[in-house]
Design an enzyme around this catalytic site. Structure first.
Site, PDB file in Angstrom:
ATOM      1  N   LYS A  70     -12.173  -0.899   8.520  1.00 46.05           N
ATOM      2  CA  LYS A  70     -11.768  -2.372   9.122  1.00 46.05           C
ATOM      3  C   LYS A  70     -12.174  -1.914  10.773  1.00 46.05           C
ATOM      4  O   LYS A  70     -13.060  -2.296  11.102  1.00 46.05           O
ATOM      5  CB  LYS A  70      -9.862  -1.879   8.837  1.00 46.05           C
ATOM      6  CG  LYS A  70      -9.490  -2.413   7.452  1.00 46.05           C
ATOM      7  CD  LYS A  70      -8.163  -1.963   7.223  1.00 46.05           C
ATOM      8  CE  LYS A  70      -7.927  -2.242   5.397  1.00 46.05           C
ATOM      9  NZ  LYS A  70      -8.225  -3.330   4.256  1.00 46.05           N
ATOM     10  N   ASP A  81      -0.962   7.585   6.314  1.00 42.92           N
ATOM     11  CA  ASP A  81      -2.262   6.331   6.153  1.00 42.92           C
ATOM     12  C   ASP A  81      -2.144   5.359   7.551  1.00 42.92           C
ATOM     13  O   ASP A  81      -1.721   4.742   7.724  1.00 42.92           O
ATOM     14  CB  ASP A  81      -1.483   5.146   4.726  1.00 42.92           C
ATOM     15  CG  ASP A  81      -2.828   4.163   4.590  1.00 42.92           C
ATOM     16  OD1 ASP A  81      -3.797   4.364   5.100  1.00 42.92           O
ATOM     17  OD2 ASP A  81      -2.557   3.407   3.228  1.00 42.92           O
ATOM     18  N   TRP A 135       0.654  -1.607   0.134  1.00 44.41           N
ATOM     19  CA  TRP A 135       0.356  -0.094  -0.247  1.00 44.41           C
ATOM     20  C   TRP A 135       1.005   1.231   0.251  1.00 44.41           C
ATOM     21  O   TRP A 135       0.792   2.530  -0.393  1.00 44.41           O
ATOM     22  CB  TRP A 135      -1.222  -0.376   1.356  1.00 44.41           C
ATOM     23  CG  TRP A 135      -1.964  -1.249   0.954  1.00 44.41           C
ATOM     24  CD1 TRP A 135      -2.414  -2.545   1.903  1.00 44.41           C
ATOM     25  CD2 TRP A 135      -3.167  -1.250   0.381  1.00 44.41           C
ATOM     26  NE1 TRP A 135      -3.460  -3.089   1.963  1.00 44.41           N
ATOM     27  CE2 TRP A 135      -3.688  -2.838   0.447  1.00 44.41           C
ATOM     28  CE3 TRP A 135      -3.931  -0.420  -1.364  1.00 44.41           C
ATOM     29  CZ2 TRP A 135      -4.675  -2.916  -0.158  1.00 44.41           C
ATOM     30  CZ3 TRP A 135      -4.393  -1.172  -1.569  1.00 44.41           C
ATOM     31  CH2 TRP A 135      -5.348  -1.756  -1.421  1.00 44.41           C
TER      32      TRP A 135
HETATM   33  N1  PMP Z   1      -3.757   1.209   2.904  1.00 45.47           N
HETATM   34  C1  PMP Z   1      -4.223   0.462   3.620  1.00 45.47           C
HETATM   35  C2  PMP Z   1      -3.005  -0.160   5.145  1.00 45.47           C
HETATM   36  C3  PMP Z   1      -4.720  -0.851   3.549  1.00 45.47           C
HETATM   37  O1  PMP Z   1      -4.866  -1.994   3.901  1.00 45.47           O
HETATM   38  C4  PMP Z   1      -5.840  -0.890   2.723  1.00 45.47           C
HETATM   39  C5  PMP Z   1      -6.586  -1.471   2.426  1.00 45.47           C
HETATM   40  N2  PMP Z   1      -6.727  -2.788   2.254  1.00 45.47           N
HETATM   41  C6  PMP Z   1      -5.652   0.986   1.074  1.00 45.47           C
HETATM   42  C7  PMP Z   1      -3.976   1.853   1.807  1.00 45.47           C
HETATM   43  C8  PMP Z   1      -6.651   0.501   0.434  1.00 45.47           C
HETATM   44  O2  PMP Z   1      -8.067   1.211   1.042  1.00 45.47           O
HETATM   45  P1  PMP Z   1      -9.179   1.420  -0.260  1.00 45.47           P
HETATM   46  O3  PMP Z   1      -9.283  -0.866  -0.491  1.00 45.47           O
HETATM   47  O4  PMP Z   1     -10.039   2.014   1.000  1.00 45.47           O
HETATM   48  O5  PMP Z   1      -8.886   2.031  -1.064  1.00 45.47           O
END
Ligand code: PMP
Length: 365
Positions: A201, A177, A107
């Protein structure tokens, strides 16, 4: 506490993830008609006094939980954390400016790739050569002298690592993030210029993205940006420039009330630590299971581990699912297993997994 509903199983999924049962109960009650309103929150106008009250209460409860001062906006947005990968640099960067990114997982890398579309990205540290099994120590960070912010991923959902503490950097805002650990422990929001998280989450259902942003940073985005992608526009309109995800905001509000009733962020952190410790103890006490994250970087939210062979891992996935333990297969990028134990995940589910792991080791080890 076990579930009050016999149909519910233990959901170890990484997200959308388990929600607190009292929240689901309340939502069920309110679904036909909010008390005194005669319709559900799915049906009321986002401009109505009813919804305004729901949104304002949710924000006030979040502010109380975090201890957030008036120098930060709270924004309820859409587009997921992934859209923040773009919105952050669109608003805060620019072709002639540099931002620091720390690469601690898939991510974080995606965030950096998006940022490079809008400005210059300097990698302040990366643990990719070590398969992202740890987060860097603060003294490993090599910041660019002119960077306008430092971006970190507080919890790495896929590999199961977490910053024990957010790095303390002076002179530039920290952009975090926090998709998979926001509100799982107290946060020093004062030190953060911007914190963002997809809600699915720890905060509520999918469809809502929470942004906490320092007011001076929100003011930076150019007026040439699309209106829906400019923090200043969302702030000016109280997160209602256009129709917001009303149901998700209402549910987020219920989760905030649940967190307050549970004792706040220090209390939930104690509970989260206890849950994670129990699983790591099983892993460390066995020659059969192997934790994939370095101990000093282990996540309290996503516990990742492997078994001696892929064949055993397949059996573990099948048999755990049959035993009512859902979502224990690791992310497709890394394989193995992952137990996501966010705030709402019950301690009884951890007990069930500990028992299952011990029995599985006894019979297959
Ligand atoms: N950052 C992290 C740390 C994540 O765990 C996730 C999704 N699992 C995301 C970003 C992406 O999130 P989204 O699906 O809401 O775009």
């Amino acid at each position: 506490m076990s579930s009050t509903d016999p149909h519910r199983i233990f959901n170890f999924g990484a997200g959308p993830a388990v929600l607190p049962e009292p929240v689901l109960e309340q939502a069920r009650q309110d679904l036909m008609a909010l008390p005194g309103v005669g319709m559900s929150v799915l049906e009321v106008s986002h401009r109505s006094a009813v919804f305004e009250g729901i949104l304002e209460q949710a924000e006030a409860d979040l502010r109380a939980l975090v201890g957030l001062a008036d120098d930060h906006h709270v924004l309820f947005l859409q587009g997921g954390a992934s859209q923040q990968f773009s919105m952050v640099p669109m608003n805060l960067l620019g072709a002639d400016r540099v931002a620091d990114y720390v690469l601690t997982g898939a991510w974080a890398k995606k965030a950096a790739v998006e940022a490079a579309k809008f400005g210059q990205v300097h990698i302040a540290a990366t643990t990719e050569a070590e398969a992202f099994a740890r987060v860097p120590a603060v003294d490993e960070l090599r910041l660019h002298p002119d960077s306008v912010y430092l971006h970190v991923t507080s919890n790495n959902t896929i590999v199961g690592t977490q910053w024990p503490m957010l790095p303390d950097v002076t002179g530039r805002p920290l952009v975090v993030d926090a998709s998979s650990d926001l509100l799982s422990r107290p946060i020093e929001a004062v030190r953060c210029g911007l914190v963002y998280a997809g809600a699915q989450k720890n905060l509520g259902p999918a469809g809502l993205t929470l942004v906490i942003i320092r007011k001076d940073l929100a003011a930076q985005g150019s007026e040439d940006l699309p209106a829906t992608l400019r923090y200043a526009v969302a702030a000016e309109h109280g997160s209602r420039y256009n129709t917001p995800p009303v149901f998700a905001i209402y549910l987020f509000g219920l989760v905030m009330r649940w967190l307050i009733d549970t004792g706040g962020l220090s209390a939930i952190e104690t509970r989260n630590r206890r849950k994670a410790k129990r699983l790591y103890e099983v892993i460390d006490g066995s020659g059969f299971y192997r934790g994939t994250a370095q101990p000093e970087s282990r996540s309290m939210m996503n516990v990742t581990f492997r078994l001696p062979t892929e064949e055993l891992e397949q059996r573990f996935s099948t048999e755990s699912a049959a035993a009512g333990l859902s979502g224990l297969t690791g992310h497709r990028l890394v394989g193995g297993h992952r137990a996501s134990i966010y705030n709402a995940f019950p301690e009884a589910g951890v007990t069930a997994l500990v028992d299952f792991m011990s029995e599985f080791e006894r019979t297959h080890g």
